[in-house]
Scaffold this motif. Structure first.
Motif, short mmCIF file in Angstrom:
data_model
loop_
_atom_site.label_atom_id
_atom_site.label_comp_id
_atom_site.label_asym_id
_atom_site.label_seq_id
_atom_site.Cartn_x
_atom_site.Cartn_y
_atom_site.Cartn_z
N PRO A 295 0.80 -1.23 0.00
CA PRO A 295 0.00 0.00 0.00
C PRO A 295 0.83 1.28 0.00
CG PRO A 295 -0.83 -1.56 1.64
CD PRO A 295 0.50 -2.06 1.19
N LYS B 64 2.70 4.12 -4.83
CA LYS B 64 1.67 4.99 -5.38
C LYS B 64 0.67 4.15 -6.17
CE LYS B 64 4.72 9.01 -5.76
NZ LYS B 64 5.38 9.96 -6.68
N ARG B 65 -0.60 4.51 -6.05
CA ARG B 65 -1.65 3.70 -6.69
C ARG B 65 -1.47 3.65 -8.20
NH1 ARG B 65 -7.74 2.64 -5.06
NH2 ARG B 65 -8.50 1.78 -7.01
N ASP B 66 -1.11 4.78 -8.83
CA ASP B 66 -0.95 4.78 -10.29
C ASP B 66 0.22 3.90 -10.72
OD1 ASP B 66 0.72 6.74 -9.06
OD2 ASP B 66 1.19 7.54 -11.04
N LEU C 6 1.09 1.06 -9.16
CA LEU C 6 0.59 -0.32 -9.08
C LEU C 6 -0.34 -0.65 -10.23
CD1 LEU C 6 -0.12 -0.63 -5.24
CD2 LEU C 6 1.85 -1.49 -6.52
N GLU C 7 -1.13 0.34 -10.65
CA GLU C 7 -2.13 0.06 -11.69
C GLU C 7 -1.48 -0.26 -13.04
OE1 GLU C 7 -5.62 -0.21 -11.14
OE2 GLU C 7 -4.60 -0.32 -9.20
N SER D 41 -7.75 0.65 0.73
CA SER D 41 -8.26 1.05 -0.58
C SER D 41 -7.17 1.54 -1.51
CB SER D 41 -9.33 2.14 -0.42
OG SER D 41 -8.75 3.33 0.08
N LYS D 42 -5.94 1.66 -1.00
CA LYS D 42 -4.82 2.04 -1.88
C LYS D 42 -4.54 0.95 -2.90
CE LYS D 42 -2.40 4.95 1.52
NZ LYS D 42 -1.14 5.13 2.29
N ILE D 43 -4.98 -0.26 -2.61
CA ILE D 43 -4.80 -1.38 -3.55
C ILE D 43 -6.15 -1.63 -4.21
CG2 ILE D 43 -3.97 -3.74 -3.82
CD1 ILE D 43 -2.79 -3.48 -0.99
N SER D 44 -6.20 -1.51 -5.50
CA SER D 44 -7.47 -1.65 -6.21
C SER D 44 -7.93 -3.10 -6.26
CB SER D 44 -7.34 -1.11 -7.64
OG SER D 44 -6.52 -1.96 -8.42
#
Length: 511
Positions: free
Chosen positions: A308, A311-313, A315-316, A375-378
């Motif tokens: 987590p 950064k979310r972007d 990981l995406e 929620s940082k991990i989609s």
């Protein structure tokens, strides 16, 4: 006088031969054409100093150098040696008609010594394909280039050795590497062994299943529970690399300039980028694309500690490579593709404080803080992870036990047997090698359930509100569990165990 010498450019993991045309004419000047970058344009200064310091001179004439094909962007300083030899031949300082039979690459220092280059292995492969007699390059890169058979690879320390070779002087010999001997040269004892792990038997079982089927896995537990220690030992139970996998992996590390003086890589890579890594560092790219961490982990393990915190972007961008096992980087004038078939191993704390599932620690995070943290991990990224497992701290009694646990060698033997079953199962497919890679059609073909297993899975799907992708993951993991037990059929106990490995789908985790 016009002469031609040859270099090479690497795009993705493949090389393209570059024709270097050197023309000497009346006048004074140094003109370099063919889309060179700034590092190449600065070559004249390095070449002039290197030649002077070795008893040669830069001709006082108009020198025009064309790098063909002219519409292909070239970058890096590895063409210094190519230009220098071309200039010496064109000016008559070297009298040889053999220079166009070799690929010549290397960055020059001002004293004429050579610095290592990137991509020596793919360049060597291309040189052999196109029928070149040999390849001159810095001695630091000779071992990796010499993996290619039927090509004379000359590792040189300075420009004088190349000049002497073409003038019939010196005793420069090609580098010889026994590729198969290098490949079979393995470590008798892994650096990190599961026998050093006290307790955690259920987690070891998960790691064995993940290794046997090539499944992605996430470890959830408080700080100090042993998540990183377990992850570092996963490569020790993976099957040995095949020769094809070793060559693929070596090519990628060669392109990235990470091989140093190692020849053929025969150990599966383990990459662990820091959570501050950018999306370019992770998947590759840049103005001149280079492989990222996911490609460096090809045929090995990518470990993302504290998932987590990324950064979310960042990981995406991994979602597509996890599915396709390759990453494509597009630029205005070209597109490169890097292979990225890796096992993802991630770890995370169960809450911001880290002690949500530790009964012996106080709970200091509010439900809102926990929800924001998780929620940082989609959901789509979690769906691509087959196994979710909770890691709890090891009791003191287990830590102080004298008896060692099962060794990595013993676990790996079981993993290899399960992989052999999968190899036979998928022998007609060139792209599928283990259970985690199965398509929907293959899941329907190889993961047939009896009525009891169907009812069990249906109940779990309804109660846990699992997605269709999670359904496929459970079937794949249950198929691997059956393979480890040498069972042709998937039975309810296999399904039940696979369902347990979806911790983050349960109520109370992601809400």
């Amino acid at each position: 006088m016009l002469v031609k010498v040859y270099g090479s450019a690497v795009f993705g993991v493949e090389a393209t031969t570059i024709t270097i045309e050197v023309n000497m004419d009346k006048g004074i000047g140094y003109h370099l054409v063919g889309l060179p970058d700034n590092a190449i344009k600065e070559s004249s200064y390095r070449i002039a100093a290197a030649l002077k310091n070795n008893g040669y001179s830069m001709p006082g004439k108009k020198i025009t150098i064309n790098m063909a094909p002219a519409d292909l962007r070239k970058e890096g300083s590895a063409y210094d040696l190519t230009f220098a030899i071309g200039i010496l031949v064109a000016s008559g300082q070297i009298k040889s008609t053999e220079t166009d039979k070799y690929i010549i690459m290397g960055e020059l220092s001002l004293d004429g010594s050579l610095q290592p280059i990137k991509g020596a292995l793919p360049i060597s492969i291309k040189a052999k394909e196109e029928g070149f007699k040999g390849f001159f390059l810095p001695i630091q890169n000779a071992a990796e280039a010499a993996i290619v058979s039927d090509l004379d690879v000359y590792g040189v320390e300075n420009v004088q050795q190349v000049i002497d070779f073409f003038e019939g002087k010196g005793d420069l010999k090609p580098t010889i590497v026994d590729t198969r001997a290098e490949f079979y040269k393995t470590l008798d004892f892994p650096e990190f062994d599961f026998s050093d792990v006290r307790g955690q038997e259920s987690i070891k079982r998960c790691m064995e299943i993940a290794a046997a089927g090539g499944h992605n896995i996430i470890l959830i537990g408080p700080p100090g529970a042993g998540k990183t220690m377990l992850a570092k030992r996963l490569p020790s139970i993976l099957p040995p690399m095949t020769l094809r996998e070793a060559l693929e992996t070596t090519k990628i590390h060669s392109v990235a300039g990470k091989l140093k003086e190692v020849g053929l890589m025969n150990q599966r890579p383990f990459r662990s980028p820091h959570h501050t890594a950018s999306s370019v560092a992770l998947v590759g790219g840049g103005s001149y694309p280079q492989p990222g961490e996911i490609s460096m982990a090809h045929n090995g393990v990518l470990f993302l500690d504290e998932l987590p915190e990324f950064k979310r972007d960042v990981l995406e961008v991994m979602r597509q490579p996890l599915e396709d096992r390759e990453v494509t980087i597009s630029r205005a004038k070209f597109t490169v593709t890097y292979p990225s078939s890796f096992m993802l191993v991630a770890s995370m704390n169960p809450s911001p404080s880290g002690f949500f599932n530790d009964p012996g620690a106080p709970q200091t995070s509010s439900p809102h803080e926990m929800q924001r943290y998780l929620s940082k991990i989609s959901g789509p990224l979690l769906d691509r992870i087959d196994i979710h497992i909770e890691v709890t701290p090891v009791p003191f009694e287990k830590l102080t036990e004298e008896q060692k646990g099962e060794s990595s060698v013993d676990i790996r033997n079981r993993v290899i047997k399960a992989r052999d079953v999968q190899t036979k199962r998928f022998e007609i497919s060139d792209s599928i090698h283990y259970n985690a890679q199965m398509s929907s059609r293959q899941i329907r073909e190889f993961c047939v359930l009896d009525e009891k297993s169907k009812n069990l899975l249906k109940t779990a799907m309804e109660r846990l509100n699992l997605s269709a992708r999670a359904y496929d993951r459970i079937l794949k993991v249950s198929r691997t569990i059956a393979d480890l037990e040498a069972s042709a059929d998937i039975i309810s106990s296999h399904i039940a165990e696979a369902i347990q490995y979806r911790s983050l789908d349960r109520d109370g985790w992601l809400g």
